[in-house]
Design a protein around this motif. Structure first.
Motif, short mmCIF file in Angstrom:
data_model
loop_
_atom_site.label_atom_id
_atom_site.label_comp_id
_atom_site.label_asym_id
_atom_site.label_seq_id
_atom_site.Cartn_x
_atom_site.Cartn_y
_atom_site.Cartn_z
N HIS A 102 18.36 61.92 -14.80
CA HIS A 102 19.54 61.93 -15.67
C HIS A 102 19.38 60.85 -16.72
O HIS A 102 19.04 59.71 -16.41
CB HIS A 102 20.81 61.68 -14.86
CG HIS A 102 21.04 62.69 -13.77
ND1 HIS A 102 21.70 63.88 -13.98
CD2 HIS A 102 20.69 62.67 -12.47
CE1 HIS A 102 21.75 64.55 -12.85
NE2 HIS A 102 21.14 63.85 -11.91
N THR B 4 26.73 60.22 -14.25
CA THR B 4 26.58 61.12 -13.10
C THR B 4 27.22 60.50 -11.86
O THR B 4 27.88 61.20 -11.07
CB THR B 4 25.10 61.42 -12.85
OG1 THR B 4 24.54 62.03 -14.02
CG2 THR B 4 24.92 62.35 -11.67
N SER C 295 30.94 60.92 -12.01
CA SER C 295 31.38 62.30 -11.81
C SER C 295 31.38 62.72 -10.35
O SER C 295 31.97 63.74 -9.99
CB SER C 295 30.49 63.25 -12.62
OG SER C 295 29.20 63.35 -12.05
N ARG C 296 30.72 61.95 -9.49
CA ARG C 296 30.63 62.30 -8.07
C ARG C 296 31.63 61.55 -7.20
O ARG C 296 31.62 61.70 -5.98
CB ARG C 296 29.20 62.05 -7.58
CG ARG C 296 28.18 62.97 -8.22
CD ARG C 296 26.75 62.66 -7.79
NE ARG C 296 25.81 63.60 -8.40
CZ ARG C 296 24.50 63.56 -8.24
NH1 ARG C 296 23.97 62.58 -7.50
NH2 ARG C 296 23.71 64.43 -8.82
N ARG D 290 33.03 66.59 -15.10
CA ARG D 290 32.26 67.57 -14.33
C ARG D 290 32.06 68.89 -15.07
O ARG D 290 31.42 69.79 -14.54
CB ARG D 290 32.96 67.84 -13.00
CG ARG D 290 33.03 66.62 -12.08
CD ARG D 290 33.59 66.97 -10.72
NE ARG D 290 33.66 65.80 -9.85
CZ ARG D 290 34.06 65.83 -8.58
NH1 ARG D 290 34.44 66.99 -8.03
NH2 ARG D 290 34.08 64.72 -7.85
N ARG E 166 28.12 67.47 -18.14
CA ARG E 166 26.96 67.41 -17.24
C ARG E 166 25.66 67.49 -18.02
O ARG E 166 24.68 66.80 -17.72
CB ARG E 166 27.05 68.52 -16.20
CG ARG E 166 28.09 68.25 -15.12
CD ARG E 166 28.05 69.26 -13.98
NE ARG E 166 28.66 70.53 -14.37
CZ ARG E 166 28.00 71.64 -14.62
NH1 ARG E 166 26.67 71.66 -14.53
NH2 ARG E 166 28.63 72.75 -14.95
N THR F 234 22.68 64.60 -18.21
CA THR F 234 21.32 64.94 -17.76
C THR F 234 20.31 64.90 -18.90
O THR F 234 19.23 64.31 -18.76
CB THR F 234 21.32 66.33 -17.11
OG1 THR F 234 22.24 66.34 -16.02
CG2 THR F 234 19.92 66.68 -16.59
#
Length: 459
Positions: A231, A237, A240-241, A379, A384, A388
């Motif tokens: 990423h 990232t 977002s998790r 998300r 995304r 990435t």
């Protein structure tokens, strides 16, 4: 005020101090009262005027970069800072310093009247900060995640952070990575006016649509524990998790952002409950603030609890009277200046805002194609891809280049902004024009074997 663990007058942890027990006889907080309070205090309505920036840095010891910095060195560097701000106890321009849970240093500029004053104030205080740390053999490193394989650890034992650690640990490793291993640049702008080109609804919509472009253009965290993650913005990232009730954007179907945010605050899980000294701040599991109002907690919540709860929410854009954009990775050198100039130009210049809206429409359409079930930022599909691929993604690159061009034109209309305009143009040429972002510099250094020490920061 003092730091939670490093007692120095140079650091002021905002919204993180212990609170006395709630007073007896306080009128119980109702849902309608909470909604009204949040919508009123989180959006201060008026013509855009003020600009601020919060800049976070990792700290590395030049003598042994792969080890965590000892707290005594941080203490010595902070205590050696020159005083002389407006209150006589802060940095020369009045910036506030805080320490983050992993030892990251954050400099928060005072609100300034306009972009140029903000940049001048921040540069002056950053110069003093860098010099104080350099005198202790320490280096400030601007990157979204710590690029080195060194132990991540909590250096602050304030009950807020202990409660955060426990809350996030229940859902995986991402919360602890966020707390101890990420850093950002956060631009702060006025929320907007009641109507017209600076209407709060329009600015709220623009900052969310602009998010993927900012993530992609300034992506600067391709490494974690010294290894590539796949990423360009690992930091984004990670965010977002985490717990979606506090890291996703509010529901987009509310026409009024004030109503959307107020509902969001009440629907978010309670991360911590402040208690008297010596008691843990952990909150009951799965308790939303709305549940707490309805009697789900150990005691009725107060307005102070509601205000504190709002400081534990971390969406891409957080309203705190002003709009705080939280999606950009920390930048090397004076890259924070480019971020601040770009965002301010696009939001505060009506012609630039129109151009940005047009450029961002294809990205917004990409998310709309997913229909009612589309995930909310960060998300969603465009966010995304930004995290990435960065601006190696063709659509993100096109949108970024148009936004940079619009900002360039806006800065050309701003008297005295020639230096900033040049910095923005040079960044656009070096990165998005070539399908690159700062993360690619880190990856190039990894391939060449020169990534073992942090990149040099501009003095």
């Amino acid at each position: 005020m003092v730091s939670p663990v490093i007692p120095t007058s140079r650091t002021t942890p905002p919204d993180r101090q212990s609170a006395p027990p709630p007073p007896t006889g306080v009128t119980p907080l109702t849902e309608s009262g909470a909604l009204s309070h949040v919508s009123g205090v989180c959006f201060k309505i008026g013509p855009p005027r003020l600009v601020g920036v919060e800049v976070e840095w990792f700290v590395h010891d030049d003598r042994c970069p792969s080890r965590p910095v000892q707290p005594e060195l941080l203490h010595a560097a902070l205590e050696s800072l020159p005083l002389g701000g407006p209150d006589g106890t802060s940095l020369p321009s009045g910036s506030r310093l805080t320490l983050e849970p992993g030892g990251q240093v954050e400099l928060s500029s005072p609100p300034a009247t306009g972009l140029l004053a903000c940049v001048d104030d921040t540069r002056r205080d950053l110069t003093a900060l860098r010099a104080a740390f350099a005198a202790q053999g320490l280096r400030l490193t601007g990157t979204g995640t710590d690029p080195l394989a060194r132990p991540r650890r909590m250096v602050l034992d304030h009950p807020r952070y202990l409660a955060m650690e426990r809350f996030f640990d229940s859902a995986g490793p991402w919360g602890r990575v966020m707390m101890t291993g990420t850093a950002s640049v956060q631009v702060c702008l006025d929320a907007g006016d009641t109507d017209g080109p600076h209407a709060v609804e329009r600015r709220w919509q623009l900052v969310h649509r602009l998010g993927p472009v900012l993530v992609a253009a300034f992506a600067n965290s391709p490494l974690l524990d010294g290894r590539p993650t796949g990423h360009r913005s690992t930091r984004q990232t990670v965010w977002s998790r985490m717990d979606p009730t506090r890291t996703l954007a509010p529901e987009p179907d509310h026409g009024d952002p004030r109503e959307a945010w107020a509902q969001y605050v009440l629907n978010a899980q309670v991360l911590c409950v402040r208690r008297p000294e010596g008691l843990p701040w952990t909150a009951p599991p799965n308790l939303t603030f709305r549940d707490w109002i309805r009697g789900g907690g150990e005691r009725p919540p107060t307005l102070a609890d509601l205000d504190y709860h709002s400081t534990t929410l971390f969406p891409p854009v957080r309203p705190r009277g002003h709009l705080e954009l939280r999606m950009v990775d920390a930048q090397p050198g004076e890259g924070w200046m480019v971020v601040t100039a770009l965002v301010t130009a696009l939001l505060d210049d009506p012609l630039a805002a129109d151009a940005a809206f047009a450029a961002l429409e294809p990205l917004d359409a990409l998310d709309r194609q997913q229909g009612a079930t589309a995930p909310r930022p960060p998300r969603s599909a465009a966010w995304r891809r930004a995290a990435t691929l960065g601006v190696a993604d063709p659509e993100l690159r096109r949108a970024a280049l148009t936004c940079f061009a619009a900002a360039d034109a806006a800065l050309g209309r701003l008297p005295g902004a020639g230096r900033l305009r040049t910095a923005v143009a040079e960044f656009a040429e070096r990165y998005p024009a070539r399908g690159r972002c700062p993360a690619d510099d880190q990856l190039d250094a990894l391939r060449s074997g020169t990534h073992r020490t942090p990149p040099e920061e501009a003095p």
